[in-house]
Design an enzyme around this catalytic site. Sequence first.
Site, PDB file in Angstrom:
ATOM      1  N   GLY A  18       0.833  -1.215   0.000  1.00  0.00           N
ATOM      2  CA  GLY A  18       0.000   0.000   0.000  1.00  0.00           C
ATOM      3  C   GLY A  18       0.860   1.255   0.000  1.00  0.00           C
ATOM      4  CG  ASP A  65      -6.287  -7.864  -3.961  1.00  0.00           C
ATOM      5  OD1 ASP A  65      -6.028  -7.600  -2.766  1.00  0.00           O
ATOM      6  OD2 ASP A  65      -7.418  -8.185  -4.359  1.00  0.00           O
ATOM      7  CG  ASN A  92       1.008   1.389   4.882  1.00  0.00           C
ATOM      8  OD1 ASN A  92       0.733   2.115   5.832  1.00  0.00           O
ATOM      9  ND2 ASN A  92       0.563   1.646   3.644  1.00  0.00           N
ATOM     10  CE1 TYR A 157      -8.474  -0.052   9.808  1.00  0.00           C
ATOM     11  CE2 TYR A 157      -8.698   0.725  12.065  1.00  0.00           C
ATOM     12  CZ  TYR A 157      -8.013   0.729  10.863  1.00  0.00           C
ATOM     13  OH  TYR A 157      -6.870   1.485  10.719  1.00  0.00           O
ATOM     14  CE  LYS A 161      -5.263  -1.657  10.530  1.00  0.00           C
ATOM     15  NZ  LYS A 161      -4.134  -1.694   9.601  1.00  0.00           N
TER      16      LYS A 161
HETATM   17  P1  NAP Z   1      -5.109   5.281   2.647  1.00  0.00           P
HETATM   18  O1  NAP Z   1      -4.651   6.669   2.460  1.00  0.00           O
HETATM   19  O2  NAP Z   1      -6.531   4.941   2.440  1.00  0.00           O
HETATM   20  O3  NAP Z   1      -4.176   4.322   1.752  1.00  0.00           O
HETATM   21  C1  NAP Z   1      -4.408   2.937   1.776  1.00  0.00           C
HETATM   22  C2  NAP Z   1      -3.321   2.234   0.984  1.00  0.00           C
HETATM   23  O4  NAP Z   1      -3.578   0.826   1.078  1.00  0.00           O
HETATM   24  C3  NAP Z   1      -3.308   2.617  -0.486  1.00  0.00           C
HETATM   25  O5  NAP Z   1      -1.970   2.725  -0.907  1.00  0.00           O
HETATM   26  C4  NAP Z   1      -3.987   1.415  -1.157  1.00  0.00           C
HETATM   27  O6  NAP Z   1      -3.455   1.136  -2.452  1.00  0.00           O
HETATM   28  C5  NAP Z   1      -3.559   0.280  -0.243  1.00  0.00           C
HETATM   29  N1  NAP Z   1      -4.442  -0.883  -0.353  1.00  0.00           N
HETATM   30  C6  NAP Z   1      -5.731  -0.999   0.069  1.00  0.00           C
HETATM   31  N2  NAP Z   1      -6.198  -2.225  -0.263  1.00  0.00           N
HETATM   32  C7  NAP Z   1      -5.177  -2.877  -0.891  1.00  0.00           C
HETATM   33  C8  NAP Z   1      -5.041  -4.175  -1.467  1.00  0.00           C
HETATM   34  N3  NAP Z   1      -6.055  -5.049  -1.470  1.00  0.00           N
HETATM   35  N4  NAP Z   1      -3.851  -4.499  -2.027  1.00  0.00           N
HETATM   36  C9  NAP Z   1      -2.822  -3.623  -2.040  1.00  0.00           C
HETATM   37  N5  NAP Z   1      -2.910  -2.385  -1.516  1.00  0.00           N
HETATM   38  C10 NAP Z   1      -4.069  -2.020  -0.953  1.00  0.00           C
HETATM   39  O7  NAP Z   1      -4.802   4.790   4.134  1.00  0.00           O
HETATM   40  P2  NAP Z   1      -3.722   5.286   5.202  1.00  0.00           P
HETATM   41  O8  NAP Z   1      -4.394   6.221   6.113  1.00  0.00           O
HETATM   42  O9  NAP Z   1      -2.462   5.695   4.518  1.00  0.00           O
HETATM   43  O10 NAP Z   1      -3.505   3.923   6.010  1.00  0.00           O
HETATM   44  C11 NAP Z   1      -2.331   3.136   5.900  1.00  0.00           C
HETATM   45  C12 NAP Z   1      -2.342   2.120   7.042  1.00  0.00           C
HETATM   46  O11 NAP Z   1      -2.361   2.820   8.293  1.00  0.00           O
HETATM   47  C13 NAP Z   1      -3.591   1.237   7.044  1.00  0.00           C
HETATM   48  O12 NAP Z   1      -3.244  -0.080   7.412  1.00  0.00           O
HETATM   49  C14 NAP Z   1      -4.469   1.858   8.119  1.00  0.00           C
HETATM   50  O13 NAP Z   1      -5.350   0.932   8.705  1.00  0.00           O
HETATM   51  C15 NAP Z   1      -3.422   2.343   9.094  1.00  0.00           C
HETATM   52  N6  NAP Z   1      -3.909   3.419   9.968  1.00  0.00           N
HETATM   53  C16 NAP Z   1      -4.276   4.616   9.466  1.00  0.00           C
HETATM   54  C17 NAP Z   1      -4.730   5.614  10.328  1.00  0.00           C
HETATM   55  C18 NAP Z   1      -5.149   6.966   9.852  1.00  0.00           C
HETATM   56  O14 NAP Z   1      -5.659   7.762  10.667  1.00  0.00           O
HETATM   57  N7  NAP Z   1      -4.963   7.323   8.583  1.00  0.00           N
HETATM   58  C19 NAP Z   1      -4.827   5.349  11.693  1.00  0.00           C
HETATM   59  C20 NAP Z   1      -4.452   4.110  12.169  1.00  0.00           C
HETATM   60  C21 NAP Z   1      -3.985   3.141  11.298  1.00  0.00           C
HETATM   61  P3  NAP Z   1      -4.245   1.460  -3.842  1.00  0.00           P
HETATM   62  O15 NAP Z   1      -4.811   2.856  -3.729  1.00  0.00           O
HETATM   63  O16 NAP Z   1      -3.139   1.357  -4.870  1.00  0.00           O
HETATM   64  O17 NAP Z   1      -5.281   0.399  -4.019  1.00  0.00           O
END
Ligand code: NAP
Length: 247
Positions: A18, A65, A92, A157, A161
């Site tokens: 990701g 994926d 990630n 979710y 986690k």
């Molecule tokens: P985001 O901006 O929505 O980005 C999600 C990323 O995951 C994108 O690069 C997407 O790739 C990829 N992804 C989703 N499904 C996928 C799949 N089936 N195969 C490959 N790639 C996939 O999310 P983010 O906020 O950066 O979150 C990143 C991580 O941090 C996640 O695990 C999330 O749960 C965790 N997190 C985030 C927050 C927050 O507040 N943002 C808080 C706690 C934890 P594509 O677009 O190329 O499909």
Amino acid sequence: MEENLEKNIQHKVAIVTGGSRGIGAEIVKTLSQNCYIVILNYNKSKELAEKIAQDYKNIYPFKADISNYSEVQALVDFTIKKFNHIDLLVNNAGIDLVKTINDTSIEDFDNIMKTNLYSAFYSSKEVSKYMINQKFGNIINISSIWGLIGASCEMAYSVSKAGLDAMTKSLAKELGLSNIRVNSIAPGIIDTEMNSFLSEQEKTNLLNEVPVKKIGLPSDIAKCILFLEKNSYITGQIIQINGGWNI
Ligand code: NAP
């Protein structure tokens, strides 16, 4: 240039799942700036992935994926065939689901588990084979504050986690003898598209509970990747980066 990199076994190699957007994209850029070769995994955001590869050094976009085992195998095979080793895996990629338990379908639950939890099992399983042989490795799972304290209306979710954090601790114990460290980073609220569904009022309400009164940045997480990479005595830990949200 590329051929030299492939032959240079000293060059550190990372896979970031990701890596096309949000936190993952920032981790990819930071690793590139710190002399890593990075395999940038993406699924849907091809153009964003390619743009990062254009703008930063030694980045190899790879579509997979990560909820699909054979696609994860292809991702790891590509990395090993090209560079012969793997130093760092950052699990990630993830998706969120905001629904009550009543509205959460069996398919919803499966999809969250496959994308957020099984994916890390698949990639850790594939990568650890090589890390055990090379007697070195670093695995970092991006979990969440909700895995630690549970979120109302985000049960699936939160469970995914919490599972990731349990995987971190189990694998840290199992793989430590092979000089492989496994840690989680559990972010609070970070400014990415994942939170774009929140209204300004909802954000203000959330920030009332965060002592530092601000939303975190993807770079706050990327800096911790470097910190964990450099500290060889840290393993099995859940590092919370949340502005003090849950103290
Ligand atoms: P985001 O901006 O929505 O980005 C999600 C990323 O995951 C994108 O690069 C997407 O790739 C990829 N992804 C989703 N499904 C996928 C799949 N089936 N195969 C490959 N790639 C996939 O999310 P983010 O906020 O950066 O979150 C990143 C991580 O941090 C996640 O695990 C999330 O749960 C965790 N997190 C985030 C927050 C927050 O507040 N943002 C808080 C706690 C934890 P594509 O677009 O190329 O499909």
